[in-house]
Design an enzyme around this catalytic site. Structure first.
Site, short mmCIF file in Angstrom:
data_model
loop_
_atom_site.label_atom_id
_atom_site.label_comp_id
_atom_site.label_asym_id
_atom_site.label_seq_id
_atom_site.Cartn_x
_atom_site.Cartn_y
_atom_site.Cartn_z
N GLN A 181 1.00 -1.15 -0.04
CA GLN A 181 0.04 -0.07 0.04
C GLN A 181 0.74 1.33 0.03
OE1 GLN A 181 -2.95 0.05 2.95
NE2 GLN A 181 -3.62 2.09 2.47
N PHE A 182 1.17 1.70 -1.30
CA PHE A 182 2.05 2.90 -1.11
C PHE A 182 1.53 4.03 -0.58
CE2 PHE A 182 -0.62 4.31 -4.70
CZ PHE A 182 -0.31 5.49 -4.77
N THR A 183 0.12 4.29 -0.43
CA THR A 183 -0.23 5.43 0.42
C THR A 183 0.32 5.60 1.87
OG1 THR A 183 -2.33 4.39 0.73
CG2 THR A 183 -2.37 5.73 -1.34
#
Length: 145
Positions: A78-80
């Site tokens: 989850q790059f966020t």
């Protein structure tokens, strides 16, 4: 590397109509890889996750790790998690590692857990995913490596 760790009764991840990963009792681990992360971060994260005592023993105390509790892992990139809300109203993802760097580090984490004998399910890197979970407790922790 930033992790959001949730103790779950069950969790799954879908891409479109396909369930690509699912577990029963265990830990859902959302993984955000940042630019400065390397293999050492992924291995340290795996070591911490493998020994994390967040499952209840017979007395109801958080004394058991995933192995002792018979738990599995669902690891979802989850790059966020590398996002910053410091300025403005739209998140900045400048700290997020590029996909060609992040994907191998997430895989390093997954393989390190598997080498320890754990069942590890995953999401699909760079896909739009729907994650469903039953948070047990609720227990949610955040860890940075």
């Amino acid at each position: 590397m930033r992790l959001v760790i949730q103790r779950v009764s069950s969790a799954s991840v879908r891409v479109g109509a396909e369930t690509v990963g699912a577990i029963g009792r265990g830990l859902l681990v959302l993984v955000g890889v940042e630019r400065e992360d390397g293999p050492a971060s992924a291995l340290a994260a795996a070591e911490k996750l493998a020994g994390l005592r967040v499952f209840d023993d017979g007395a109801g105390k958080m004394n058991l790790d995933a192995a002792a509790a018979g738990g599995a892992f669902l690891v979802v990139s989850q790059f966020t998690l590398a996002g910053s809300l410091a300025r403005g109203r739209r998140p900045s993802f400048d700290r997020a590692a590029p996909p060609e760097t992040a994907a191998p580090l997430v895989e390093t984490l997954v393989e390190a857990l598997r080498r320890r004998g754990f069942e590890v399910a995953t999401g699909r890197f760079r896909a739009h995913m729907e994650v469903a979970l039953v948070n047990d407790g609720p227990v949610t922790l955040i860890a940075d490596f």
